[in-house]
Design an enzyme around this catalytic site. Structure first.
Site, PDB file in Angstrom:
ATOM      1  CG  ASN A 208      -0.189  -0.075   2.507  1.00  0.00           C
ATOM      2  OD1 ASN A 208       0.499   0.856   2.867  1.00  0.00           O
ATOM      3  ND2 ASN A 208      -0.274  -1.208   3.200  1.00  0.00           N
ATOM      4  CG  ASP A 276      -7.032  -5.375   6.058  1.00  0.00           C
ATOM      5  OD1 ASP A 276      -6.485  -5.251   7.169  1.00  0.00           O
ATOM      6  OD2 ASP A 276      -7.734  -4.491   5.542  1.00  0.00           O
ATOM      7  CE  LYS A 286       8.890 -12.373 -13.917  1.00  0.00           C
ATOM      8  NZ  LYS A 286       9.732 -11.832 -14.962  1.00  0.00           N
ATOM      9  N   PRO A 304      -2.991 -11.975  10.254  1.00  0.00           N
ATOM     10  CG  PRO A 304      -0.975 -12.271  11.390  1.00  0.00           C
ATOM     11  CD  PRO A 304      -1.634 -12.488  10.051  1.00  0.00           C
ATOM     12  CG  ASP A 305      -6.127  -6.678  13.754  1.00  0.00           C
ATOM     13  OD1 ASP A 305      -5.329  -6.069  14.496  1.00  0.00           O
ATOM     14  OD2 ASP A 305      -7.027  -6.112  13.106  1.00  0.00           O
ATOM     15  CB  ILE A 306      -0.178  -6.766  14.486  1.00  0.00           C
ATOM     16  CG1 ILE A 306       0.257  -7.509  13.224  1.00  0.00           C
ATOM     17  CG2 ILE A 306       0.972  -6.666  15.477  1.00  0.00           C
ATOM     18  CD1 ILE A 306       1.224  -6.750  12.347  1.00  0.00           C
ATOM     19  CG  PHE A 323      -2.463   5.468  13.703  1.00  0.00           C
ATOM     20  CD1 PHE A 323      -1.670   5.200  14.801  1.00  0.00           C
ATOM     21  CD2 PHE A 323      -2.443   6.740  13.144  1.00  0.00           C
ATOM     22  CE1 PHE A 323      -0.857   6.182  15.345  1.00  0.00           C
ATOM     23  CE2 PHE A 323      -1.628   7.726  13.677  1.00  0.00           C
ATOM     24  CZ  PHE A 323      -0.836   7.462  14.778  1.00  0.00           C
ATOM     25  CE  LYS A 337     -10.627  -0.039  11.151  1.00  0.00           C
ATOM     26  NZ  LYS A 337      -9.971   0.569  10.012  1.00  0.00           N
ATOM     27  CE  LYS A 341      -8.416  -3.247  13.790  1.00  0.00           C
ATOM     28  NZ  LYS A 341      -7.324  -3.576  12.877  1.00  0.00           N
TER      29      LYS A 341
END
Ligand code: C5P
Length: 398
Positions: A208, A276, A286, A304-306, A323, A337, A341
């Site tokens: 990203n 995500d 390749k 995994p959501d850290i 954040f 969120k 979380k």
């Protein structure tokens, strides 16, 4: 104030040496003792007399002067200070330090010391950008040497670019940050930053646009308040700050492992833009076009959501800050969120392209906690970081 503190100031050979005279005045104005060392090249730009008059101390310049029994030896001279500052730090001095040479008083002092060292580089832009200098910079950073500047601008030689020595006020601020015990002294804080890269095959990845600027600024601001910072960073465009422990990772899974390995911590700030999803069927060689015109089918699996994992873990830091970078219904998504979380605060920001925030130098945030919400005016990412770090210090003391 810096009363009772002692700085050993090494003045290297560069036109910026005249600014070191102002630095001496600023330091002494704060009650800091300055022991000056003038290199042979430095003495071509400022005179020993002006340096010693401003410092109120003898100027040291020759290595063998110090071998006299009646003189303080170079080991003692280098260790009797609380901090060694090299300003201007020339390309030559940096090269000597990076290779461990001890062939004059300045380089010998720098090799003989275990005192923290701050460098204010100053040189022509080509010298600064030269791969050799950049290599030396990386080596010195790895050795724990701290840097202030160089700034970008018009140079004495008429060229334009990076290489101007930081202004004396900025050097003073860096010195203060290193010498004054901040409110976060003794606290370990983890900061995640930058994007993650999720491989498709050995040469391609999904990522990203996060530059890592806000995370790097937060790590630097926490460091400036005295925290010992572990900076877990994906491949970011902005360099990691000096004076923090850097753990470089690529994928979300590596980032989670690095954060878990860095625990325990008093606080953690999750500023990374973590992917995500990762590619479940990432290829080990390749991926080629097969001539049929058919695009390869990528299968995704959730990362995994850290932040959520750490919040629910046994070693949860006392304060966890997440954040929420959103493009619509920013506050609505951010509030949800925070609860989902399980973090204490969420810093919400609008990263729609028109805001110029993602990859830009400014940020406009709302800090959401159980106590309420506070929207800060749009300001530089450094200023957001300083404000957030001050809040963290306050919260950890409560
Ligand atoms: O991507 P998302 O908007 O859910 O990110 C919200 C917060 O969760 C951020 O602080 C981000 O660093 C963190 N996060 C994480 N691990 C993920 C996804 C997000 O730590 N896999």
């Amino acid at each position: 104030m810096l009363s009772g503190k002692r700085v050993l100031l090494i003045i290297g050979g560069g036109i910026a040496a005249y600014k070191s005279l102002s630095l001496i005045r600023l330091l002494r104005g704060q009650g800091c003792a300055v022991t000056p060392v003038l290199t042979q090249a430095g003495a071509q730009f400022v005179t020993p007399l002006s340096v010693s008059a401003l410092a109120g101390q003898k100027v040291h310049s020759a290595l063998f002067d110090l071998t006299d029994e009646s003189e303080m030896g170079h080991i003692e001279l280098s260790r009797s200070a609380d901090l060694i500052v090299v300003a201007p730090a020339t390309a030559d001095l940096m090269a000597k330090m990076a290779t461990g040479r001890a062939e004059d008083l300045a380089s010998t002092l720098l090799l003989a010391t275990d005192t923290p060292v701050l460098l204010a580089p100053a040189m022509n832009v080509r010298m600064w950008e030269h791969p050799a200098t950049q290599r030396n910079l990386a080596v010195l950073r790895g050795d724990g040497i701290r840097f202030v500047g160089p700034d970008e601008g018009e140079m004495a030689c008429g060229e334009y670019g990076a290489g101007r020595m930081a202004e004396p006020e900025a050097i003073l601020a860096a010195i203060r940050a290193m010498l004054v015990q901040g409110p976060l002294a003794g606290q370990h804080i983890i900061v995640t930053s930058g994007p993650t890269q999720e491989p498709i095959d050995p040469v391609r990845y999904i990522s990203n646009r996060s530059s890592g600027a806000q995370g790097a600024a937060i790590a630097a601001a926490l460091r400036d308040l005295g925290a010992s910072v572990t900076f877990v960073t994906g491949p970011a465009a902005v360099p990691a700050p000096d004076g923090v422990r850097v753990v470089a990772v690529e994928t979300a899974q590596e980032m989670l492992a690095a954060v878990e390995a860095a625990l325990p911590a008093s606080a953690a700030v999750f500023a990374a833009a973590v992917a995500d999803w990762r590619v479940l069927n990432a290829a080990s060689s390749k991926v080629k076009k097969d001539g049929t015109g058919q695009a390869p089918a990528l299968q995704f699996v959730e990362n995994p959501d850290i932040l959520a994992t750490i919040c629910r873990g046994d070693a949860r830091p006392k304060l966890v800050v997440g954040f929420a970078a959103e493009t619509d219904d920013v506050l609505g998504h951010a509030r949800a969120k925070r609860l989902r979380k399980g973090c204490d605060w969420i810093v919400a920001n609008d990263v729609s392209p028109h805001t110029g925030i993602m990859g830009g130098v400014e940020n406009s945030v709302t800090v959401i906690s159980a106590e309420g919400e506070e929207t800060w005016p749009r300001m530089a990412k450094d200023a957001v970081a300083a404000k957030l770090a001050a809040r963290i210090a306050q919260a950890l003391h409560d």
